[in-house]
Design an enzyme around this catalytic site. Structure first.
Site, short mmCIF file in Angstrom:
data_model
loop_
_atom_site.label_atom_id
_atom_site.label_comp_id
_atom_site.label_asym_id
_atom_site.label_seq_id
_atom_site.Cartn_x
_atom_site.Cartn_y
_atom_site.Cartn_z
N GLY A 81 0.82 -1.22 0.00
CA GLY A 81 0.00 0.00 0.00
C GLY A 81 0.84 1.26 0.00
N GLU B 206 1.60 1.82 -3.58
CA GLU B 206 0.34 2.20 -4.23
C GLU B 206 0.02 3.67 -3.94
OE1 GLU B 206 -1.57 -1.36 -2.47
OE2 GLU B 206 -2.50 -1.57 -4.43
N1 COA Z 1 2.13 -3.58 8.86
C1 COA Z 1 2.22 -3.55 10.21
N2 COA Z 1 3.38 -3.43 10.87
C2 COA Z 1 4.50 -3.34 10.13
C3 COA Z 1 4.48 -3.36 8.74
C4 COA Z 1 3.22 -3.50 8.09
N3 COA Z 1 3.09 -3.49 6.76
N4 COA Z 1 5.75 -3.27 8.29
C5 COA Z 1 6.53 -3.18 9.38
N5 COA Z 1 5.78 -3.22 10.49
C6 COA Z 1 6.23 -3.15 11.88
C7 COA Z 1 6.90 -4.45 12.33
O1 COA Z 1 5.91 -5.40 12.71
C8 COA Z 1 7.71 -3.95 13.48
O2 COA Z 1 6.87 -3.74 14.59
P1 COA Z 1 7.30 -4.30 16.06
O3 COA Z 1 8.57 -3.58 16.38
O4 COA Z 1 6.16 -3.90 16.94
O5 COA Z 1 7.49 -5.77 15.91
C9 COA Z 1 8.17 -2.57 13.01
O6 COA Z 1 7.25 -2.18 12.01
C10 COA Z 1 9.56 -2.57 12.41
O7 COA Z 1 9.58 -3.52 11.37
P2 COA Z 1 10.68 -4.71 11.27
O8 COA Z 1 10.07 -5.81 10.49
O9 COA Z 1 11.20 -5.04 12.63
O10 COA Z 1 11.82 -3.97 10.45
P3 COA Z 1 12.91 -4.66 9.52
O11 COA Z 1 13.87 -3.58 9.16
O12 COA Z 1 13.44 -5.91 10.12
O13 COA Z 1 12.10 -5.11 8.18
C11 COA Z 1 10.56 -4.78 6.36
C12 COA Z 1 11.53 -4.12 7.37
C13 COA Z 1 9.87 -3.66 5.58
C14 COA Z 1 11.34 -5.68 5.38
C15 COA Z 1 9.51 -5.63 7.13
O14 COA Z 1 8.98 -4.83 8.19
C16 COA Z 1 8.36 -6.10 6.28
O15 COA Z 1 8.52 -7.05 5.52
N6 COA Z 1 7.18 -5.45 6.42
C17 COA Z 1 5.98 -5.87 5.71
C18 COA Z 1 6.03 -5.45 4.25
C19 COA Z 1 4.76 -5.89 3.54
O16 COA Z 1 4.51 -7.07 3.37
N7 COA Z 1 3.97 -4.91 3.10
C20 COA Z 1 2.75 -5.16 2.37
C21 COA Z 1 1.60 -5.21 3.29
S1 COA Z 1 0.09 -5.53 2.40
#
Ligand code: COA
Length: 260
Positions: A111, A114
């Protein structure tokens, strides 16, 4: 107006909206979408705002996607509503009638990308990561990605990004035409402000005309789009700003556009 999930700041005629959930990488939950809808509605109404810059708080992310935790708790009807509200927000940005510049300061995923695609121009930090990873969650993009991505970068790139779900770096996004410019991360906001300030000095009705002709014209047959362009062109020819722009050129001075 103050928001819980957004920061809003004006510099001259440029309004900067910053999505402010850095602990969740600025993920879009329903509250963010509702507040962005209000904020863009206000920017549209306010003649003093000529350009909007949209970015994310913190050093890591523009927006890392829709809020996965919130989505996981929604039933199918609520998810359909979530998709529609997100799509309505993206459409309102695309149809704002004023340039919107997305400054991608890190992850722009799902999103988040998007949202960026609904903006008219995208500047990316050199460390930005861009993608549509929904398939890895058993989903597809739900805020317009399946429609805007192929229109921006063609079907092959859209299918690659949405089917594989792997993020790409800013340089590849630039090669694909998904971002207009890549800047060193430290220079991103200055670059976005410089571009926004240049656009803010141009004739607002002409900017609106460009946006309407390109965005609405893209969904028209060529003859219909050309006719629409002519109508917009003719309306602009009757504006005070058109007289000012042409007179300033002949006077060899900088124009001052009043927006009428
Ligand atoms: N929705 C909700 N929470 C999210 C999020 C999302 N799309 N993306 C990141 N967060 C949160 C994590 O859960 C984490 O929260 P916490 O500390 O309470 O556990 C915080 O943001 C930090 O993210 P983290 O994953 O620890 O950072 P990272 O540097 O290790 O990884 C990403 C970064 C972007 C690779 C990973 O967060 C990720 O894959 N996010 C989802 C991406 C995704 O699938 N987006 C499409 C959604 S439809």
């Amino acid at each position: 107006m103050s928001y819980r999930t957004l920061l809003s700041a004006d510099q001259g005629a440029v309004r900067t909206l910053t999505i402010n959930r850095p602990d969740k990488l600025n993920a879009l939950n329903r509250e963010v979408i509702a507040e962005l809808s209000v904020a863009f509605g206000q920017a549209a109404q306010d003649d003093a705002v000529r350009v909007v810059v949209l970015t994310g708080a913190g050093p890591k992310a523009f927006v890392a996607g829709a809020d996965i935790g919130e989505m996981a708790a929604l039933d199918p009807v609520e998810l359909r509503d979530f998709s529609r509200r997100g799509q309505a927000l993206m459409r309102s940005i695309e149809r704002l009638g004023k340039p919107v510049i997305a400054a991608l300061n890190g992850f722009a995923l799902g999103g988040g990308f998007e949202l960026a695609m609904a903006a008219h121009l995208r500047l990316a930090a050199d460390n930005a990561r861009i993608g549509q990873p929904e398939v890895k969650l058993g989903l597809i993009p739900g805020f317009g990605g399946t429609q805007r991505l192929p229109r921006l970068a063609g079907r092959a790139a859209a299918l690659e990004l949405c089917l594989a779900g792997e993020p790409i770096d800013a340089q590849r996004a630039h090669q694909l035409g998904l971002v207009n410019q890549v800047l060193p991360a430290a220079d991103l906001m200055a670059g976005a402000m410089a571009l926004a300030t240049r656009l803010a000095a141009l004739a607002p009705q002409a900017l609106r005309g460009v946006i309407d002709a390109v965005v609405l014209g893209a969904d028209m047959a060529t003859d219909q789009g050309l006719d629409y362009e002519t109508q917009l062109f003719a309306v602009l020819a009757s504006t005070a700003d058109m007289r000012e722009g042409t007179q300033a050129f002949m006077d060899k001075r900088a124009p001052v556009f009043g927006g009428r």
